[in-house]
Write a protein that holds these residues in place. Sequence first.
Motif, PDB file in Angstrom:
ATOM      1  N   ALA A 111       0.880  -1.167   0.000  1.00  0.00           N
ATOM      2  CA  ALA A 111       0.000   0.000   0.000  1.00  0.00           C
ATOM      3  C   ALA A 111       0.918   1.217   0.000  1.00  0.00           C
ATOM      4  CB  ALA A 111      -0.867  -0.010   1.253  1.00  0.00           C
ATOM      5  N   CYS A 112       0.563   2.248  -0.737  1.00  0.00           N
ATOM      6  CA  CYS A 112       1.464   3.405  -0.824  1.00  0.00           C
ATOM      7  C   CYS A 112       0.668   4.688  -1.050  1.00  0.00           C
ATOM      8  CB  CYS A 112       2.455   3.204  -1.964  1.00  0.00           C
ATOM      9  SG  CYS A 112       1.659   3.280  -3.557  1.00  0.00           S
ATOM     10  N   GLY A 113       1.366   5.805  -0.941  1.00  0.00           N
ATOM     11  CA  GLY A 113       0.770   7.104  -1.226  1.00  0.00           C
ATOM     12  C   GLY A 113       1.207   7.568  -2.606  1.00  0.00           C
ATOM     13  N   TYR A 190       4.163   9.389   8.435  1.00  0.00           N
ATOM     14  CA  TYR A 190       4.016   9.695   7.015  1.00  0.00           C
ATOM     15  C   TYR A 190       4.934  10.888   6.719  1.00  0.00           C
ATOM     16  CZ  TYR A 190      -0.086   6.662   7.090  1.00  0.00           C
ATOM     17  OH  TYR A 190      -0.926   5.591   7.216  1.00  0.00           O
ATOM     18  N   GLU A 191       5.232  11.100   5.458  1.00  0.00           N
ATOM     19  CA  GLU A 191       6.185  12.133   5.055  1.00  0.00           C
ATOM     20  C   GLU A 191       5.611  13.525   5.340  1.00  0.00           C
ATOM     21  OE1 GLU A 191       4.697   9.857   2.992  1.00  0.00           O
ATOM     22  OE2 GLU A 191       6.272   8.393   3.398  1.00  0.00           O
ATOM     23  N   VAL A 207       5.120   6.666  -2.755  1.00  0.00           N
ATOM     24  CA  VAL A 207       5.981   6.564  -1.577  1.00  0.00           C
ATOM     25  C   VAL A 207       5.378   5.565  -0.600  1.00  0.00           C
ATOM     26  CG1 VAL A 207       4.867   8.558  -0.438  1.00  0.00           C
ATOM     27  CG2 VAL A 207       7.199   7.920   0.202  1.00  0.00           C
ATOM     28  N   GLY A 208       6.249   4.779   0.029  1.00  0.00           N
ATOM     29  CA  GLY A 208       5.776   3.808   1.008  1.00  0.00           C
ATOM     30  C   GLY A 208       6.910   3.387   1.924  1.00  0.00           C
ATOM     31  N   MET A 209       6.580   2.511   2.877  1.00  0.00           N
ATOM     32  CA  MET A 209       7.555   2.176   3.930  1.00  0.00           C
ATOM     33  C   MET A 209       8.032   0.729   3.844  1.00  0.00           C
ATOM     34  SD  MET A 209       5.628   4.077   7.074  1.00  0.00           S
ATOM     35  CE  MET A 209       4.739   5.612   6.804  1.00  0.00           C
ATOM     36  N   THR A 232      -3.302   4.015  -1.790  1.00  0.00           N
ATOM     37  CA  THR A 232      -4.379   4.114  -0.793  1.00  0.00           C
ATOM     38  C   THR A 232      -4.702   5.554  -0.440  1.00  0.00           C
ATOM     39  OG1 THR A 232      -2.707   3.854   0.928  1.00  0.00           O
ATOM     40  CG2 THR A 232      -3.920   1.875   0.277  1.00  0.00           C
ATOM     41  N   ASN A 233      -3.814   6.473  -0.823  1.00  0.00           N
ATOM     42  CA  ASN A 233      -4.032   7.895  -0.473  1.00  0.00           C
ATOM     43  C   ASN A 233      -3.121   8.748  -1.338  1.00  0.00           C
ATOM     44  OD1 ASN A 233      -1.989   6.503   1.509  1.00  0.00           O
ATOM     45  ND2 ASN A 233      -1.373   8.663   1.421  1.00  0.00           N
ATOM     46  N   ALA A 235      -0.287  11.469  -1.386  1.00  0.00           N
ATOM     47  CA  ALA A 235       0.769  11.718  -0.399  1.00  0.00           C
ATOM     48  C   ALA A 235       0.546  13.062   0.297  1.00  0.00           C
ATOM     49  CB  ALA A 235       2.133  11.667  -1.075  1.00  0.00           C
ATOM     50  N   LEU A 243      -3.318  12.712   6.661  1.00  0.00           N
ATOM     51  CA  LEU A 243      -3.309  11.309   6.247  1.00  0.00           C
ATOM     52  C   LEU A 243      -3.725  10.455   7.439  1.00  0.00           C
ATOM     53  CD1 LEU A 243      -0.056  10.896   4.138  1.00  0.00           C
ATOM     54  CD2 LEU A 243      -2.225  11.964   3.554  1.00  0.00           C
ATOM     55  N   VAL A 248      -5.877   4.321   4.680  1.00  0.00           N
ATOM     56  CA  VAL A 248      -5.025   3.310   4.033  1.00  0.00           C
ATOM     57  C   VAL A 248      -5.707   1.948   4.111  1.00  0.00           C
ATOM     58  CG1 VAL A 248      -2.802   2.094   4.212  1.00  0.00           C
ATOM     59  CG2 VAL A 248      -2.886   4.595   4.472  1.00  0.00           C
TER      60      VAL A 248
HETATM   61  N1  HPA Z   1       3.369   7.304   2.786  1.00  0.00           N
HETATM   62  C1  HPA Z   1       4.097   6.256   3.212  1.00  0.00           C
HETATM   63  N2  HPA Z   1       3.612   5.038   3.321  1.00  0.00           N
HETATM   64  C2  HPA Z   1       2.322   4.842   2.969  1.00  0.00           C
HETATM   65  C3  HPA Z   1       1.511   5.889   2.517  1.00  0.00           C
HETATM   66  C4  HPA Z   1       2.073   7.193   2.416  1.00  0.00           C
HETATM   67  O1  HPA Z   1       1.412   8.173   2.030  1.00  0.00           O
HETATM   68  N3  HPA Z   1       0.286   5.348   2.261  1.00  0.00           N
HETATM   69  C5  HPA Z   1       0.380   4.019   2.538  1.00  0.00           C
HETATM   70  N4  HPA Z   1       1.610   3.709   2.969  1.00  0.00           N
END
Ligand code: HPA
Length: 270
Positions: A111-113, A190-191, A207-209, A232-233, A235, A243, A248
């Motif tokens: 999952a990432c932004g 989150y960033e 971006v993600g972790m 999922t969102n 950034a 956020l 997410v």
């Molecule tokens: N940033 C980092 N990791 C994430 C994000 C994000 O916006 N959304 C889901 N994982």
Amino acid sequence: MKEIYKKALEAISSKTDLVPQVGIILGSGLGGLAQRIENAVVIPYAEIPGMKASTAPGHAGQFVLGTIGNKTVICMQGRLHFYEGHTMQEIAFPVRLMKLLGIKTLVVTNACGAVNTSFSIGDLMLIEDHINMMGANPLTGENEADFGPRFCDMTFAYTPRLRELAAQVAEEQGILLQKGVYLGYMGPNYETPAEIRAFRTMGADTVGMSTVPEVLTASHCGLEVLAISLITNMAAGIQKVKLSEQEVIDTAAARAKVLQGLVEGILERI
Ligand code: HPA
């Protein structure tokens, strides 16, 4: 081979003699694919010497072995993140274990932004390349030469053949599959909006972790890699809202089936 790998392999072979072809790492809220595994053998990480527990929300913390369609798979239902306090080497361990068990290909989801403002929440993105901003790397320290070389090429880390296959299957399934660069951030926060602006300038689309440590490890030991993100969102700072972890989780839940269908379609033809 280091003793710890032998012990871990023994723990797994005491439960199953399946030889997996493909390893799958399931991202936050995307663990549902594991339910599609037939004749599943479940092995909690806690039962495997050398494996750390998965503590992140939405990560079950177990290997599931079995078959999906025409493939024998080993699935990590729940991954290990750097922000949980695991070392990069601890995050590398299960990837190397799956390699020793026989996998040739690693499929990674996350999952990432979205950093790229032309992307939308719920989109899927095929990772074509990454930027490592995690401040660490699983390949530092003594090189484990059994697995790969000291200096590891990353030009084709995200296997071109699998990227083409993914694009083809997505088209056949009528799924919009974005393509781009994933930037790995240490987290757990989150960033900041300023970081997101900087990352956009650097060439990041999402971006993600996670993902970066596993892909570095997989690439080092010669595995083919396919990685697909679920956005999922947007950034931080793109929309004038905070956020939330709930967003997410909710988006991952709403779109998990589409990602699952895509991965299953790809697996069939890997
Ligand atoms: N940033 C980092 N990791 C994430 C994000 C994000 O916006 N959304 C889901 N994982």
